[in-house]
Design a protein around this motif. Structure first.
Motif, short mmCIF file in Angstrom:
data_model
loop_
_atom_site.label_atom_id
_atom_site.label_comp_id
_atom_site.label_asym_id
_atom_site.label_seq_id
_atom_site.Cartn_x
_atom_site.Cartn_y
_atom_site.Cartn_z
N LEU A 84 -8.13 -0.36 42.08
CA LEU A 84 -8.89 -1.40 41.58
C LEU A 84 -9.24 -1.50 40.21
CD1 LEU A 84 -10.64 -2.44 44.97
CD2 LEU A 84 -8.65 -3.72 43.68
N THR A 85 -10.01 -0.31 39.77
CA THR A 85 -10.44 -0.05 38.64
C THR A 85 -9.48 -0.03 37.53
OG1 THR A 85 -12.31 1.12 39.69
CG2 THR A 85 -12.18 1.28 37.29
N ILE A 175 -3.92 5.56 30.71
CA ILE A 175 -5.15 5.84 30.16
C ILE A 175 -6.37 6.23 30.71
CG2 ILE A 175 -6.83 4.15 29.08
CD1 ILE A 175 -4.52 4.22 27.56
N PHE A 176 -6.52 5.78 32.23
CA PHE A 176 -7.41 6.64 32.90
C PHE A 176 -7.34 7.93 33.09
CE2 PHE A 176 -9.02 2.07 33.98
CZ PHE A 176 -10.30 2.32 34.44
N LYS A 177 -6.15 8.59 33.25
CA LYS A 177 -5.88 9.85 33.53
C LYS A 177 -6.50 10.52 32.23
CE LYS A 177 -4.06 13.03 35.92
NZ LYS A 177 -4.54 14.16 37.00
N SER A 178 -6.25 9.96 31.17
CA SER A 178 -6.54 11.01 29.70
C SER A 178 -7.98 10.66 29.25
CB SER A 178 -5.53 10.45 28.65
OG SER A 178 -5.66 9.14 28.36
N ARG A 179 -8.67 9.63 29.67
CA ARG A 179 -9.89 9.30 29.13
C ARG A 179 -11.10 9.06 30.13
NH1 ARG A 179 -7.86 7.24 24.09
NH2 ARG A 179 -9.92 6.27 23.44
N PHE A 181 -13.87 9.20 33.11
CA PHE A 181 -15.04 10.21 33.49
C PHE A 181 -15.33 10.06 34.98
CE2 PHE A 181 -15.40 10.38 29.11
CZ PHE A 181 -16.09 11.51 28.86
N PRO A 182 -16.01 10.85 35.67
CA PRO A 182 -16.24 10.34 37.14
C PRO A 182 -17.17 9.52 37.22
CG PRO A 182 -16.38 12.78 36.73
CD PRO A 182 -16.31 12.22 35.40
N GLY A 183 -16.89 8.30 38.01
CA GLY A 183 -17.59 7.32 37.87
C GLY A 183 -19.04 7.73 38.73
N ARG A 184 -19.09 8.44 39.52
CA ARG A 184 -20.15 8.88 40.41
C ARG A 184 -21.51 9.42 39.52
NH1 ARG A 184 -19.48 11.75 46.14
NH2 ARG A 184 -19.21 9.70 47.49
N LEU A 185 -21.17 9.73 38.37
CA LEU A 185 -22.21 10.44 37.29
C LEU A 185 -23.34 8.97 37.16
CD1 LEU A 185 -19.90 12.36 34.86
CD2 LEU A 185 -21.74 13.23 36.43
N MET A 186 -22.46 7.83 37.11
CA MET A 186 -23.39 6.80 36.66
C MET A 186 -23.68 5.91 38.01
SD MET A 186 -22.70 5.73 32.68
CE MET A 186 -23.85 4.32 32.82
N TYR A 187 -22.81 5.86 38.90
CA TYR A 187 -22.96 5.02 39.85
C TYR A 187 -22.60 5.90 41.17
CZ TYR A 187 -21.68 2.29 35.96
OH TYR A 187 -21.66 1.50 34.67
N ALA A 194 -14.05 7.14 42.25
CA ALA A 194 -14.23 6.07 41.30
C ALA A 194 -14.35 6.63 39.93
CB ALA A 194 -15.44 5.25 41.94
N PRO A 195 -13.39 5.93 38.93
CA PRO A 195 -13.38 6.32 37.80
C PRO A 195 -14.09 5.68 36.76
CG PRO A 195 -11.40 5.12 38.06
CD PRO A 195 -12.26 5.06 39.18
N MET A 196 -14.28 5.91 35.61
CA MET A 196 -15.04 4.94 34.62
C MET A 196 -14.38 5.40 32.99
SD MET A 196 -18.83 6.08 34.37
CE MET A 196 -19.48 7.57 33.97
#
Length: 511
Positions: A84-85, A175-179, A181-187, A194-196
Motif C-alpha cells: 500500500l505504501t 525506489i523503496f528497495k533502494s531508498r 527506511f524501516p517505518g517502525r523507527l518513527m511509527y 512498513a517502509p518510509m
C-alpha cells in the motif's frame, strides 16, 4: 575523482523540505553525481554535528498510505502495508505538480536511470550469468506482479485502480528497495515491514563502517549526525548497515570493491534430508551465507558428513566418511566457482551497470575460492588427525621427487598441456599412475605373501611400468606382485566426479 554538479531540482527539494520542518546544515550542499545525488561539505564539520533531518510532515510512508486507502484496509490486511505504501508513491507520481511530494518525486530516478538489475538491458544481464542473480530478476518481477495483482484485487472495491499499472508499481518497488527506511523507527505501531521514504536523507550514499548517528523522535523527526570530523569537499555518507555486494547491487544498484561485508549465498541440494540438518546443529540452513572472514561454517562440514555418511552407508566419523563428505562439498563449491569464472564476459564493462556486476562477480569468486581452500584444509586436517593421508593424482603430481609423472607423460602423452593431471585423466592413466605410485612407495614382493598375480596387474607391469622404468631407470624397481598389493590398498578409498563428469579416485593411506 567524483564530479559534482548543481541541480535545480535538488535546490527545489531543499526549499520544499525546509518549508516542512526538515533541516540541512548550511555547511553541506546537495549536488548531482554520477550515482544520482549526494551531499558534500562546503565547510568543515565537527564530530557529532547534526547535518540533516527529515520531519514527520515530509515523510512518505505508512501514515500517508492510510490516509489514501483507509485505516480499515491497513488494519484488516497488515501484510499489505508495504504494498500500500508503494502504491501511495505511484499515486503521488500520477498527481504530478498537484502532489504534495512533487518536488521530492522530481528528484527520484526514472526507469531508464535506475541501475538495479531489474532495469538491466539484455547486454547488461549477460554480466550476471553464472551468479545467484542470473535468475533473480525474473523471480522478483513475478513476485511484484503477484503482489500488485493481489493488492488491486483487495482495494479495487474501495478506490479507482484503473490508473495504477504494473510498470509503475515495479518502479515504485525499486525506489523503496533502494531508498526506504524501516517505518517502525518513527511509527512503532505499524507492521514490521512498513517502509518510509525520507526526503533529503535518502540522498546520502552508503559507505560501510562510516560512523553516523541516527536520532529518531517518534512521529516527529529523523536526524543524522556524523561521528567523525568531515573536511571541506568531502562527501557526506550514511551507513546502510553491513551489506554484501549482492544485496547492494540488487537493491541499490551499486557495489563496493573489496567490500568487507561481502557474502556468497549457497543453495544446498534438496536431496539433503532434514535429519542431516538436525545433526548439523541449530545454525544449519538450506541457504548458507559465506564470507571471506568465515568462508566455511563448521556446521556446513557436519551437514555434508552426516548426509554422505548416511547416503553411502559409511562408518560415522571414519576417515573415509570425513574425506569423502568433504570432497563432495568441495566439488559443489568448485562447480559454483567454475560457473562464476567460465560465464564471465570476456569484454570490458561498457557502463556502470556492467562495472558493478563485474565487481559483484569478483567478490563472489574470491569468497568461493576461499571456501574451497578452507574445505580442503579442513579435510586434510581431519584425515591427518586420524593418522591417515589422502593420495590422489594431484598429490602425486605435486610431490614427485622420483620423476614418475614426467616419465609417464613422456611415454603416454603425445602433446602434454599446462594441466598434466587433466591430460593423464583424459588418456585413462589415473588408475595406473596411482597403482605405480603406491607400489613404488614400499615394494612388498620380497615378503612372498603374494604368490599368484591377476592378469590385469601383469599387463599393467608390462605395458606401463616397464616402458616408464626404461624412460627413467632411477625409479624404484617393482614386480607385478607389488602392483597387485597396491590394488588392495586402492580399495581403501573412494571415487568422485570432477567438473567434466569423470570418475576420480582418492586413496586413504595410513601414515
Amino acid at each position: 575523482m567524483e564530479q559534482y554538479a548543481e541541480r535545480e531540482d535538488l535546490n527545489a527539494l531543499v526549499e520544499w523540505a525546509k518549508a516542512r520542518g526538515c533541516y540541512l546544515s548550511p555547511k553541506i550542499f546537495l549536488v548531482g553525481s554520477e550515482n544520482g545525488s549526494t551531499a558534500v561539505a562546503v565547510n568543515d564539520l565537527e564530530p557529532g554535528e547534526e547535518v540533516i533531518s527529515c520531519s514527520n510532515d515530509a515523510v512518505l510512508g505508512p501514515v500517508h498510505a492510510r490516509k489514501l486507502f483507509g485505516d480499515e484496509l491497513a488494519d484488516s490486511h497488515p501484510e499489505l502495508i508495504r504494498p500500500l505504501t508503494k502504491l501511495a508513491l505511484v499515486h503521488e507520481l500520477l498527481l504530478g505538480k498537484d502532489s504534495y511530494w512533487n518536488d521530492y518525486i522530481r528528484t527520484l530516478p526514472r526507469e531508464d536511470e535506475l541501475s538495479v538489475p531489474m532495469y538491466f538491458s539484455d547486454s547488461d544481464l549477460q554480466w550476471l550469468r553464472g551468479t545467484n542473480m542470473e535468475n533473480e530478476v525474473d523471480v522478483k518481477k513475478e513476485h511484484y506482479k503477484d503482489e500488485f495483482e493481489k493488492l488491486i484485487q483487495v482495494i479495487g472495491s474501495r478506490v479507482d485502480t484503473t490508473k495504477y499499472t504494473l510498470d509503475l508499481y515495479i518502479w515504485s518497488s525499486a525506489i523503496f528497495k533502494s531508498r526506504c527506511f524501516p517505518g517502525r523507527l518513527m511509527y512503532p505501531n505499524e507492521p514490521e515491514d512498513a517502509p518510509m521514504l525520507l526526503p533529503l536523507i535518502d540522498a546520502l550514499n552508503h559507505r560501510p563502517l562510516n560512523a553516523t548517528e541516527w536520532n529518531v523522535s517518534v512521529r516527529e523527526s529523523f536526524k543524522i549526525a556524523l561521528s567523525n570530523a568531515t573536511a571541506v569537499g568531502e562527501e557526506i555518507f550514511n551507513n546502510y548497515g553491513a551489506k554484501g555486494n549482492e544485496e547492494l547491487l540488487f537493491g541499490y544498484g551499486f557495489c563496493i570493491p573489496s567490500n568487507p561485508f561481502d557474502t556468497l549465498r549457497l543453495k544446498l541440494p534438496p536431496t539433503i534430508p532434514q535429519q542431516a540438518y538436525d545433526e548439523a546443529g541449530p545454525e544449519a540452513t538450506k541457504e548458507p551465507t559465506l564470507t571471506l572472514e568465515h568462508p566455511l561454517p563448521a556446521w556446513l562440514v557436519k551437514l555434508f558428513e552426516s548426509f554422505i555418511t548416511q547416503a553411502a552407508g559409511l562408518t560415522p566419523h571414519s576417515v573415509i566418511a570425513v574425506a569423502q563428505s568433504a570432497d563432495v562439498l568441495v566439488q559443489a563449491l568448485r562447480v559454483k566457482l567454475h560457473n562464476l569464472i567460465a560465464q564471465a564476459p570476456n569484454n570490458e564493462p561498457a557502463n556502470s551497470r556492467q562495472k558493478n556486476a563485474q565487481i559483484y562477480r569478483e567478490g563472489q569468486i574470491a569468497i568461493c575460492r576461499a571456501a574451497v581452500d578452507a574445505c580442503m584444509q579442513a579435510r586434510d586436517d581431519a584425515v591427518s588427525s586420524r593418522g591417515a593421508s589422502l593420495i590422489t593424482l594431484e598429490t602425486i603430481t605435486r610431490n614427485d621427487p622420483k620423476g614418475l609423472i614426467e616419465a609417464v607423460a613422456q611415454c603416454f602423452l603425445e602433446n602434454p598441456g599446462d594441466n598434466i593431471v587433466d591430460d593423464l585423466v583424459e588418456v585413462d592413466m589415473e588408475e595406473p599412475v596411482l597403482l605405480l605410485a603406491l607400489a613404488m612407495q614400499s615394494p612388498l614382493s620380497s615378503d612372498g605373501s603374494v604368490t599368484e598375480v591377476d592378469d590385469y596387474y601383469n599387463q599393467l607391469y608390462e605395458q606401463v611400468y616397464l616402458p616408464v622404468h626404461q624412460t627413467n631407470p632411477n625409479l624404484p624397481t617393482i614386480q607385478p606382485q607389488d602392483l597387485q598389493r597396491a590394488g588392495t590398498l586402492m580399495a581403501n578409498g573412494y571415487a568422485s566426479r570432477d567438473l567434466q563428469g569423470r570418475d576420480r579416485y582418492t586413496v586413504v593411506a595410513a601414515v
